[in-house]
Design a protein around this motif. Structure first.
Motif, PDB file in Angstrom:
ATOM      1  N   GLU A  26       0.633  -1.269  -0.073  1.00  0.00           N
ATOM      2  CA  GLU A  26       0.386   0.004  -0.276  1.00  0.00           C
ATOM      3  C   GLU A  26       0.963   1.231  -0.274  1.00  0.00           C
ATOM      4  N   GLU A  27       1.867   1.019   0.287  1.00  0.00           N
ATOM      5  CA  GLU A  27       2.643   2.392   1.015  1.00  0.00           C
ATOM      6  C   GLU A  27       3.871   2.903  -0.491  1.00  0.00           C
ATOM      7  N   LEU A  28       3.964   1.544  -1.496  1.00  0.00           N
ATOM      8  CA  LEU A  28       4.936   1.773  -2.572  1.00  0.00           C
ATOM      9  C   LEU A  28       3.843   1.990  -3.408  1.00  0.00           C
ATOM     10  N   GLU A  29       2.287   1.881  -3.465  1.00  0.00           N
ATOM     11  CA  GLU A  29       1.503   2.644  -4.585  1.00  0.00           C
ATOM     12  C   GLU A  29       1.085   3.789  -4.030  1.00  0.00           C
ATOM     13  N   ARG A  30       1.506   4.190  -3.031  1.00  0.00           N
ATOM     14  CA  ARG A  30       0.929   5.569  -3.132  1.00  0.00           C
ATOM     15  C   ARG A  30       2.384   6.330  -3.305  1.00  0.00           C
ATOM     16  N   GLU A  31       3.564   6.011  -2.942  1.00  0.00           N
ATOM     17  CA  GLU A  31       4.521   6.928  -3.205  1.00  0.00           C
ATOM     18  C   GLU A  31       4.536   6.356  -4.948  1.00  0.00           C
ATOM     19  N   LEU A  32       4.746   5.365  -5.720  1.00  0.00           N
ATOM     20  CA  LEU A  32       4.879   5.325  -7.710  1.00  0.00           C
ATOM     21  C   LEU A  32       3.494   6.020  -7.791  1.00  0.00           C
ATOM     22  N   GLY A  33       2.717   6.477  -7.167  1.00  0.00           N
ATOM     23  CA  GLY A  33       1.326   6.067  -7.940  1.00  0.00           C
ATOM     24  C   GLY A  33       0.592   5.080  -9.319  1.00  0.00           C
ATOM     25  N   ILE A  34       1.297   4.011  -8.419  1.00  0.00           N
ATOM     26  CA  ILE A  34       0.681   2.651  -9.813  1.00  0.00           C
ATOM     27  C   ILE A  34      -0.376   1.787  -8.196  1.00  0.00           C
ATOM     28  N   LEU A 326      10.401  -2.251  -9.808  1.00  0.00           N
ATOM     29  CA  LEU A 326       9.285  -1.430  -8.732  1.00  0.00           C
ATOM     30  C   LEU A 326       8.082  -0.384  -9.323  1.00  0.00           C
ATOM     31  N   ARG A 327       9.325   0.441 -10.392  1.00  0.00           N
ATOM     32  CA  ARG A 327       7.866   1.190 -11.206  1.00  0.00           C
ATOM     33  C   ARG A 327       7.420   0.190 -12.029  1.00  0.00           C
ATOM     34  N   GLU A 328       7.847  -0.838 -12.195  1.00  0.00           N
ATOM     35  CA  GLU A 328       7.212  -2.352 -12.506  1.00  0.00           C
ATOM     36  C   GLU A 328       5.964  -2.484 -12.220  1.00  0.00           C
ATOM     37  N   GLY A 329       6.018  -2.012 -10.835  1.00  0.00           N
ATOM     38  CA  GLY A 329       5.070  -2.835 -10.409  1.00  0.00           C
ATOM     39  C   GLY A 329       5.378  -4.195  -9.397  1.00  0.00           C
ATOM     40  N   VAL A 330       6.551  -4.472  -9.115  1.00  0.00           N
ATOM     41  CA  VAL A 330       7.163  -6.181  -8.766  1.00  0.00           C
ATOM     42  C   VAL A 330       8.147  -5.359  -8.205  1.00  0.00           C
ATOM     43  N   ILE A 331       8.050  -5.915  -6.533  1.00  0.00           N
ATOM     44  CA  ILE A 331       8.574  -5.714  -5.394  1.00  0.00           C
ATOM     45  C   ILE A 331       9.435  -7.427  -5.289  1.00  0.00           C
ATOM     46  N   VAL A 332      11.347  -6.658  -5.305  1.00  0.00           N
ATOM     47  CA  VAL A 332      11.872  -8.295  -4.731  1.00  0.00           C
ATOM     48  C   VAL A 332      12.355  -7.626  -3.575  1.00  0.00           C
TER      49      VAL A 332
END
Length: 367
Positions: A26-34, A326-332
């Motif tokens: 959820e935090e990354l979605e807010r930060e990256l806008g994706i 991350l910018r592609e929506g994949v967290i590793v």
């Protein structure tokens, strides 16, 4: 403020850096806008929790105003049935990380020594330093435990040895014969902690079961978790198995009610869900093979893994690739903190998640 409050902390704590967990989706979605981010960073079970675990948690909620059973009697009875262990052998923890800290607190004095491997789990140096003890890091062999180097590192000041089998973050594993030979060589005055967080995923018949070795070694402690194959990472529950004398010491430093009511209920229920465990292992086995084939097709090397993840050698600094994914929506998981700056650790996901990771990685590498 004139007082340096940090200077009031113990010497070991002053030099520590907090464990850095991955950011929530959820935090990354807010930060990256994706949106529609997939998380393949924390070695969680992609199936989600067992239906039996969910049902047990829902039933236990009616008692949530009460403290849990501090002794964990029902869960210990379930562990006895499942593994053949006795109650006096068991210490429950808020995840196996909690148990690892209990072991360090029970046995380490300042200036004692703790032996563990290069590229081993980050919690080992944290609990060692927090207790003021000295970490002795044995050089790895092909990213795995070099037991000969670890044996040679033992001195009269050694109190603990940590071994992760399979190892996180590299996925390597020790075979039974080599582990038994090592245990035979370790002095009885040195406690060996065998961290088996990923053992349920191993299908190799030569892989050792630490619980079966317990009767032969009074100085052996085996830790397990419900966070991986058992699928309840968010509830935090694990355990240690050892001889009665060690268990007694661990329970002296264990906080009362350290495992929640809901975690106790879920762990007890999932132990009886053999179908869920079989599905988890089968999904992991097929997913691991799929990623190995996909990474090979991309010309990338990887460390053969016995866990529910695979560590990929990017052959160049991996942090920019991590950030691009991350910018592609994949967290590793980048592994710079493990002194592996060219590697990424990727958890095995659902088939569609594994496919999306490989597709995103191919796109990032082409840029």
């Amino acid at each position: 403020m004139s007082c340096d409050l940090k200077a009031l902390a113990t010497r070991g704590v002053q030099g520590l850096h907090p464990y850095e967990a991955g950011k929530p989706v959820e935090e990354l979605e807010r930060e990256l806008g994706i949106s529609n981010i997939i998380k393949l960073a924390s070695n969680e079970n992609p199936l989600g929790p067992s239906a039996k675990a969910i049902e047990a948690v829902e039933a236990a909620m009616s008692e949530a105003a009460r403290y849990p059973d501090s002794s964990g009697f029902r869960l210990k009875q379930a562990l006895r049935r499942h593994y053949g262990l006795e109650q006096e052998q068991l210490t429950l923890g808020n995840g196996s990380n909690d148990v690892l800290e209990l072991i360090a607190r029970a046995f380490l004095n300042p200036d004692d020594e703790v032996v563990f491997s290069e590229y081993a789990f980050a919690v080992y140096p944290i609990v060692t330093q927090a207790c003021g003890a000295k970490a002795v890091v044995a050089p790895a062999h092909e990213y795995g435990h070099n037991l000969q180097a670890m044996a040679e590192a033992i001195t009269e000041r050694t109190r603990l040895i940590f071994i992760a089998n399979p190892n996180n973050p590299t996925g390597t594993a020790l075979q039974r014969d080599e582990l038994v030979a090592f245990l035979d060589a370790v002095p009885e005055s040195v406690i060996v902690v065998l961290d088996e967080a990923y053992t349920e995923y191993v299908t190799d018949t030569d892989f050792p079961d630490g619980l079966e070795l317990l009767p032969n070694y009074a100085n052996l402690v085996v830790t397990r978790t419900f966070s991986k194959a058992w699928g309840v990472a968010g509830l935090r529950v694990g355990f240690a198995a050892a001889c009665a004398d060690i268990t007694d010491l661990l329970n002296r430093v264990r906080q009362p009610f350290n495992v929640s009511l809901l975690a106790l209920a879920a762990a007890e229920a999932v132990l009886d869900d053999t179908d869920y465990l079989q599905k988890s292992v089968a999904l992991n086995t097929s997913g691991l093979k799929y990623l190995e084939q996909g990474l090979t097709a991309l010309g990338l090397g990887f460390i053969p893994s016995y866990g529910n993840f695979i560590t990929v050698d990017m052959a160049r600094p991996a942090l920019p690739i991590f950030e691009a994914l991350l910018r592609e929506g994949v967290i590793v998981r980048p592994l710079g903190g493990y002194q592996m700056p060219d590697h990424l650790r990727v958890s095995i996901g659902l088939p569609e998640e594994n496919e999306r990771f490989l597709r995103a990685l191919k796109q990032v590498l082409a840029c």
